[in-house]
Write a protein that holds these residues in place. Structure first.
Motif, PDB file in Angstrom:
ATOM      1  N   ILE A  94       0.855  -1.187   0.000  1.00 44.39           N
ATOM      2  CA  ILE A  94       0.000   0.000   0.000  1.00 44.39           C
ATOM      3  C   ILE A  94       0.888   1.232   0.000  1.00 44.39           C
ATOM      4  CG2 ILE A  94      -2.162  -0.812   0.988  1.00 44.39           C
ATOM      5  CD1 ILE A  94      -1.016  -0.011   3.730  1.00 44.39           C
ATOM      6  N   PHE A  95       0.321   2.328  -0.469  1.00 46.07           N
ATOM      7  CA  PHE A  95       1.117   3.544  -0.635  1.00 46.07           C
ATOM      8  C   PHE A  95       0.559   4.732   0.128  1.00 46.07           C
ATOM      9  CE2 PHE A  95       1.482   0.977  -4.487  1.00 46.07           C
ATOM     10  CZ  PHE A  95       2.857   0.803  -4.541  1.00 46.07           C
ATOM     11  N   THR A  96      -0.679   4.611   0.617  1.00 48.20           N
ATOM     12  CA  THR A  96      -1.300   5.772   1.254  1.00 48.20           C
ATOM     13  C   THR A  96      -1.979   5.356   2.560  1.00 48.20           C
ATOM     14  OG1 THR A  96      -3.532   5.503   0.360  1.00 48.20           O
ATOM     15  CG2 THR A  96      -1.919   6.571  -1.055  1.00 48.20           C
ATOM     16  N   PRO A  97      -2.270   6.326   3.401  1.00 42.46           N
ATOM     17  CA  PRO A  97      -2.995   6.022   4.644  1.00 42.46           C
ATOM     18  C   PRO A  97      -4.456   5.676   4.381  1.00 42.46           C
ATOM     19  CG  PRO A  97      -1.858   8.131   4.776  1.00 42.46           C
ATOM     20  CD  PRO A  97      -1.840   7.727   3.346  1.00 42.46           C
ATOM     21  N   SER A 540       4.783  14.348  -2.127  1.00 41.78           N
ATOM     22  CA  SER A 540       4.031  13.417  -1.287  1.00 41.78           C
ATOM     23  C   SER A 540       2.815  12.804  -1.967  1.00 41.78           C
ATOM     24  CB  SER A 540       3.573  14.120  -0.015  1.00 41.78           C
ATOM     25  OG  SER A 540       2.582  15.076  -0.336  1.00 41.78           O
ATOM     26  N   THR A 541       2.513  13.215  -3.191  1.00 38.77           N
ATOM     27  CA  THR A 541       1.372  12.614  -3.882  1.00 38.77           C
ATOM     28  C   THR A 541       1.719  11.224  -4.409  1.00 38.77           C
ATOM     29  OG1 THR A 541       2.073  13.618  -5.944  1.00 38.77           O
ATOM     30  CG2 THR A 541       0.453  14.843  -4.661  1.00 38.77           C
ATOM     31  N   TYR A 542       2.970  10.815  -4.236  1.00 41.08           N
ATOM     32  CA  TYR A 542       3.443   9.563  -4.832  1.00 41.08           C
ATOM     33  C   TYR A 542       2.495   8.388  -4.585  1.00 41.08           C
ATOM     34  CZ  TYR A 542       6.153   5.314  -5.495  1.00 41.08           C
ATOM     35  OH  TYR A 542       6.555   4.070  -5.874  1.00 41.08           O
ATOM     36  N   GLY A 543       2.221   8.096  -3.315  1.00 46.05           N
ATOM     37  CA  GLY A 543       1.443   6.910  -2.978  1.00 46.05           C
ATOM     38  C   GLY A 543       0.043   6.953  -3.568  1.00 46.05           C
ATOM     39  N   THR A 544      -0.570   8.132  -3.473  1.00 45.23           N
ATOM     40  CA  THR A 544      -1.936   8.273  -3.958  1.00 45.23           C
ATOM     41  C   THR A 544      -1.988   8.064  -5.472  1.00 45.23           C
ATOM     42  OG1 THR A 544      -2.044  10.010  -2.309  1.00 45.23           O
ATOM     43  CG2 THR A 544      -3.957   9.736  -3.704  1.00 45.23           C
ATOM     44  N   VAL A 545      -1.065   8.684  -6.162  1.00 44.18           N
ATOM     45  CA  VAL A 545      -1.062   8.559  -7.621  1.00 44.18           C
ATOM     46  C   VAL A 545      -0.778   7.103  -8.013  1.00 44.18           C
ATOM     47  CG1 VAL A 545       0.087   9.259  -9.752  1.00 44.18           C
ATOM     48  CG2 VAL A 545      -0.415  10.958  -7.984  1.00 44.18           C
ATOM     49  N   ARG A 546       0.182   6.487  -7.311  1.00 45.06           N
ATOM     50  CA  ARG A 546       0.529   5.104  -7.655  1.00 45.06           C
ATOM     51  C   ARG A 546      -0.684   4.188  -7.451  1.00 45.06           C
ATOM     52  NH1 ARG A 546       5.455   2.756  -8.928  1.00 45.06           N
ATOM     53  NH2 ARG A 546       5.625   4.831  -9.841  1.00 45.06           N
ATOM     54  N   ARG A 615      -5.161  19.094   2.512  1.00 44.69           N
ATOM     55  CA  ARG A 615      -5.315  17.659   2.687  1.00 44.69           C
ATOM     56  C   ARG A 615      -4.754  16.964   1.469  1.00 44.69           C
ATOM     57  NH1 ARG A 615     -10.876  15.536   4.852  1.00 44.69           N
ATOM     58  NH2 ARG A 615     -10.924  16.517   6.902  1.00 44.69           N
ATOM     59  N   PRO A 616      -4.188  15.793   1.679  1.00 48.44           N
ATOM     60  CA  PRO A 616      -3.695  15.039   0.529  1.00 48.44           C
ATOM     61  C   PRO A 616      -4.854  14.652  -0.389  1.00 48.44           C
ATOM     62  CG  PRO A 616      -3.010  14.038   2.617  1.00 48.44           C
ATOM     63  CD  PRO A 616      -3.957  15.131   2.961  1.00 48.44           C
ATOM     64  N   PHE A 617      -4.508  14.349  -1.627  1.00 46.81           N
ATOM     65  CA  PHE A 617      -5.507  13.799  -2.541  1.00 46.81           C
ATOM     66  C   PHE A 617      -6.054  12.505  -1.975  1.00 46.81           C
ATOM     67  CE2 PHE A 617      -3.125  16.152  -5.878  1.00 46.81           C
ATOM     68  CZ  PHE A 617      -4.190  16.749  -6.520  1.00 46.81           C
ATOM     69  N   LYS A 618      -7.283  12.204  -2.348  1.00 42.22           N
ATOM     70  CA  LYS A 618      -7.777  10.854  -2.165  1.00 42.22           C
ATOM     71  C   LYS A 618      -7.515  10.116  -3.467  1.00 42.22           C
ATOM     72  CE  LYS A 618     -11.403  11.833   1.133  1.00 42.22           C
ATOM     73  NZ  LYS A 618     -12.841  11.940   1.375  1.00 42.22           N
ATOM     74  N   VAL A 619      -7.342   8.816  -3.368  1.00 47.43           N
ATOM     75  CA  VAL A 619      -7.118   8.022  -4.575  1.00 47.43           C
ATOM     76  C   VAL A 619      -8.280   8.238  -5.547  1.00 47.43           C
ATOM     77  CG1 VAL A 619      -6.901   5.688  -5.484  1.00 47.43           C
ATOM     78  CG2 VAL A 619      -5.752   6.302  -3.342  1.00 47.43           C
TER      79      VAL A 619
END
Ligand code: SF4
Lengths: 632, 332
Positions: A94-97, A540-546, A615-619
């Protein structure tokens, strides 16, 4: 499967460590997102961190996101005082919270009100029933009690008398109400640990260690924890427990690391590997201060920390230290970057190795200091007067901060230039498991001070890198003066020659552009040969984008991902890669800053996917925007 | 090596570009003359400056030098001195650079007692930007930016330095070569932040600002030369002195029953007295010399001692161990 290192987490105390196997059925899940929320004083950060530690031990892949209240001492029971901690644990990568929690633990009405909007439909909601008093409801802004007015019908609600049950478990310890009440979070942690069948050793160890000086409090927390666990097992409320099997994870020693901690360690590693002391000049600012705190503790390493009188002094002192042969570092956030601009420009001109770390936060102005944003990119690029280019490196994940900090120092020294390292509040406080690297495998950082006075000129340059020599005070025969005034080629003497000025501006720009040779070939995740849509992102968008790209690809969509670590210079193969795709979408937490750069640089008709909410992006947001683009 | 050096070893190859007649020339000459006497290897000397006429100073010294940005020289010098405590670091600043845009850094470097020599050339005007009033310009001063006279109450640099906790605070005058040389030598020998205000004539934009103090005919009546342990006597005939009247100072004529023993004796270690002297305004004479000098731990030494103590106590830091510390677990 992960097991604790021998003798480290093997709890010695039979009473608390050995928890009987569950007698209820256990349902398997591949991934769960839990958010713990409560008042600042409810210990939610500890609860979340301990649950994370248990999940790491269970062998899951994990990603976490703490959410601190903006105010230091907001009134108890108010929305402003709600503190949260989200953890995503899984049996796969997983890549995001996680976008929306599957489970929400709300310790009071305010925590419920602030978080319920995010809970997934049919999600598990665990609340401390006793806190839903009229006064607390009013403080949280509820007109009626959500536990009884039917507004929570679409969730699985477990309203538990946490306070009463905790008190019961601790009744013979003779503790005052306040101490008992402070054990409520461990009751809840015990309960959730049972619900997800977490190994409890690490929490037991943690409690013992944390409260070893106050045995009564240690005992109380251990009991509360165990009572919560047993409550899950015995109560009729829960029909089953859940389990998330271990993920396939590379073997080795792991630690959970936040971005700020990784940044600090990256700097320590750079100091040790280069053999030069590192000097941090910094002024306290959210969310960067933890780097100062952490580096200040490593006094047996060659690390100097200087809490300066202001942001400007912090970076100036770092530049002064670099003049003397140390690695100069300054850490800050947006408002501090504004203040440091003039000094960074000087470092560009005098060509000294310093790393300025910007833990970006939501702006403009004071903005939302505890919330992340990526809107300092263009400032990092252009936020100084005159032509003053410098390399910019952005970390993608908390652990990546380690490698980026290290790389920033390496580049600064090799090219004799200030480097801007971009992180953000999301990386700074977010944590992930980190496979600790072998120190011997880190790339070398070479330092070659000039010592030979023969033919010495302070602005003669290396043929390849165009770096000038690092000639430090104390070296006989190399006495020279540097400064911000326009300087003559080679000698550096003050010069107002128009042609010399243009030549020097171009030389420095060429030096920075040449750093592109340090960038490995760009990795295209998805369709390297090209396809429908490329999502270009950084930081920091890495995980969400992935995760979004994985999701889209699993639906058969031709979507790829390129994530940039170097924002300046850009990788030399990037323009060509962008042209392989029909559409290019730049996802970033700003109004389109990288977008502007790539459009200007490569004349590609890229478009943006933007969010500026702190806030970070949501997937799902990335997925939806990409789907729209694919359909257009 | 250092002993073999002479004044010209400290003269750089750069042409000095101050206005002809500027007081800065005299200060430069005095510093260059002093350098060989200090017994410091040339490569260990660093001059750091900010922006302003005075801040061109490092270019003319054949030592290491760093001409930085406006007001920030003390911060650059602090970073250098902490990491390279063996260097002999000098800060050159002015009344605008040091007390206006850089006031914050000046007070903090003094408070911390970083082991630096800080020379503040006070000409009570902005010279480089061509003649605006400065934070030491007197009330009512007519300048380009105050055509109707300044209503901006000035700083007293000595009082600022004392108030900021300076451990060495002195004043001299550009043209008083011998006095200046002695004060600078004292400053050099001080361990800690040594602050020296040098009254400097800007003959272009504020000519004669210190005429009373420099005019040979009258200066003895206006200067009060401070000497530790000596009574405060001044005047062409050395017949006037400073006496305490309660908490206030007054000028008295010696003789007629007023004896030297009645006068205030200068004590460099007395902070209250240093403040009193700093507050002198006409008709009281202007004190020059060392107002205050006490030893207290320097910031740079204390920082380095903490590192050394930690290394002795914990051993040299082990990077691999550090990375593997914290809350760890093993995946097999
Ligand atoms: S303007 Fe004044 S202070 Fe500046 S160089 Fe000329 S005379 Fe000296």
């Amino acid at each position: 499967m992960s097991v604790p290192p021998e003798g480290v987490h093997s709890a010695s105390d039979e009473t608390y460590a050995k928890i009987p196997p569950p007698s209820k059925p256990v349902v398997e899940r591949s991934q769960v997102v839990i958010r713990f929320a409560g008042d600042s004083g409810d210990g939610m950060q500890v609860t979340g961190s301990q649950f994370t530690a248990e999940s790491a031990l269970a062998g899951n892949d994990i990603a976490t996101l703490p959410d601190f209240p903006a105010e230091i001492r907001a009134p108890a029971g108010t929305i402003a005082g709600v503190s949260g901690f989200q953890v995503n644990f899984s049996s796969h990568d997983i890549f995001t919270p996680g976008d929306e929690p599957d489970v929400l633990v709300a310790m009071n009405p305010a925590a419920l009100k602030a978080n319920i909007g995010d809970l997934a439909p049919n999600g598990v909601l665990i609340v401390d029933k006793e806190t839903f008093t009229e006064a607390n409801l009013k403080r949280a802004g509820y007109d009626s009690n959500p536990l009884t007015d039917g507004s929570l019908a679409k969730y699985q609600v477990f309203a538990i008398e946490v306070g009463k049950l905790t008190t019961l478990a601790l009744r013979d310890l003779g503790l005052n109400n306040r101490t008992v009440s402070r054990c409520r979070n461990f009751f809840v942690l015990g309960l959730v640990s049972w619900l997800y069948q977490r190994p409890t050793e690490r929490t037991v160890e943690w409690i013992k260690n944390r409260f070893r000086k106050v045995p009564s409090v240690m005992e109380a927390n251990l009991r509360a924890f165990r009572a919560g666990y047993n409550f899950g097992e015995t109560t009729e409320l829960f029909a089953s427990a859940y389990k998330v099997p271990p993920a396939k994870i590379a073997p080795g020693l792991y630690r959970s690391i936040t971005g700020n901690s990784a940044t600090a360690l990256g700097f320590v590693a750079a100091a040790v590997k280069s053999g030069r002391p590192l000097f941090l000049g910094s002024y306290p600012i959210t969310p960067a201060s933890d780097i100062l705190h952490e580096l200040a503790a490593y006094k047996n390493f060659p690390i100097y920390t200087f809490q300066a009188e202001d942001e400007i002094a912090g970076v100036c002192a770092a530049i002064g230290a670099a003049f003397g042969g140390a690695i100069g570092v300054s850490t800050t956030s947006g408002p501090g970057m504004d203040l440091k601009a003039e000094a960074i420009g000087l470092a560009v001109k005098v060509e000294l190795p310093v790393v300025i770390t910007d833990i970006q936060r939501a702006g403009p102005s004071t903005g939302m200091p505890t919330k992340p944003e990526q809107a300092d990119l263009l400032m990092a690029m252009f936020g100084r007067h005159g032509e003053s280019p410098l390399p910019i490196i952005a970390a993608a994940t908390p652990a990546d901060c380690f490698y980026c900090a290290y790389e920033a120092v390496r580049i600064a020294i090799k090219y004799m230039t200030p480097v801007i390292l971009l992180s953000d509040g999301h990386l700074a406080n977010g944590a992930e498991p980190w496979l600790v690297p072998d120190v011997s495998e880190l790339p070398p950082i070479e330092v070659n001070f000039r010592t030979d006075p023969n033919g010495f000129m302070p602005y003669a340059r290396d043929e390849v890198t165009l770096a000038r020599p690092w000639a430090i005070p104390g070296t006989p025969g190399l006495e020279h003066r540097i400064g911000g005034l326009s300087g003559e080629h080679l000698t550096g003497n003050v010069s107002y020659s128009p042609s010399n000025n243009e030549m020097m501006v171009r030389l420095r720009a060429r030096k920075i552009a040449g750093i592109a040779r340090e960038i490995p070939p760009t990795e295209v995740y998805g369709d390297p040969a090209g396809g429908e849509l490329l999502i270009l992102a950084w930081g920091s968008t890495y995980g969400t984008v992935r995760e979004a790209v994985d999701h889209l690809r699993s639906k058969g969509k031709s979507v790829s991902h390129v994530h940039l670590r170097f924002l300046n210079p850009l990788p030399s193969d990037l323009g060509e890669i962008l042209r392989r795709f029909k559409k290019v979408m730049v996802a970033e937490m700003n109004m389109g800053q990288l977008l502007k750069l790539v459009r200007a640089e490569y004349l590609v008709d890229a478009f943006g996917c933007n969010k500026i909410q702190g806030r970070p992006f949501k997937v799902s947001e990335i997925v939806n925007r990409a789907m729209r683009a694919l359909e257009e | 090596m250092a002993s073999a050096l002479s004044r010209k070893d400290f003269v750089s190859d750069q042409e000095v570009r101050w206005c002809p007649g500027c007081g800065d020339y005299a200060i430069l000459a005095q510093v260059q003359k002093l350098m060989p006497e200090l017994g410091v290897a040339r490569e260990n000397v660093v001059f750091i400056s900010g922006i302003g006429c005075s801040s061109r100073f490092p270019y003319y010294m054949n030592t290491y030098g760093f001409h930085t940005i406006h007001g920030r020289a003390p911060a650059f010098a602090t970073g250098l001195k902490i990491t390279r405590p063996e260097l002999d670091v000098w800060v050159v600043t002015g009344d605008g650079d040091g007390l206006s845009i850089g006031g914050n850094h000046l007070i903090h470097v003094l408070r911390r007692n970083v082991d630096l020599r800080i020379l503040l050339f006070n000409n009570r005007i902005y010279g480089l930007t061509k003649g605006q009033y400065s934070p030491t310009s007197e009330l009512g001063k007519i300048t380009k930016s105050t055509p109707f006279g300044s209503v901006d109450y000035p700083f007293n640099p000595i009082a600022v330095a004392l108030g900021a906790g300076g451990s060495f605070v002195a004043r001299s005058i550009d043209v008083e070569q011998k006095h200046l040389g002695e004060v600078l030598k004292r400053a050099h020998n001080h361990r800690g932040a040594a602050f020296v205000e040098i009254l400097q004539n800007c003959n272009i934009f504020n000519d004669g600002a210190f005429n009373d103090l420099t005019d040979k005919a009258v200066k003895a009546d206006y200067q009060l030369i401070l000497e530790h342990g000596k009574p405060l006597i001044f005047g062409k005939n050395r017949d006037r002195g400073i006496r305490l009247n309660g908490m206030r100072a007054e000028v008295v004529q010696l003789g007629n029953g007023v004896r030297e023993e009645d006068l205030l004796v200068h004590d460099e270690t007395n902070l209250i007295q240093a403040f009193l002297l700093a507050s002198f305004e006409p008709p009281l004479p202007t004190p020059i010399g060392v107002f205050y000098a006490v030893e207290r731990p320097t910031y740079d030494a204390s920082v380095n001692k903490q590192l050394q103590d930690a290394r002795e106590r914990l051993g040299e830091g082990d990077l691999q161990k550090l990375l593997r510390s914290g809350d760890t677990w093993v995946v097999h």
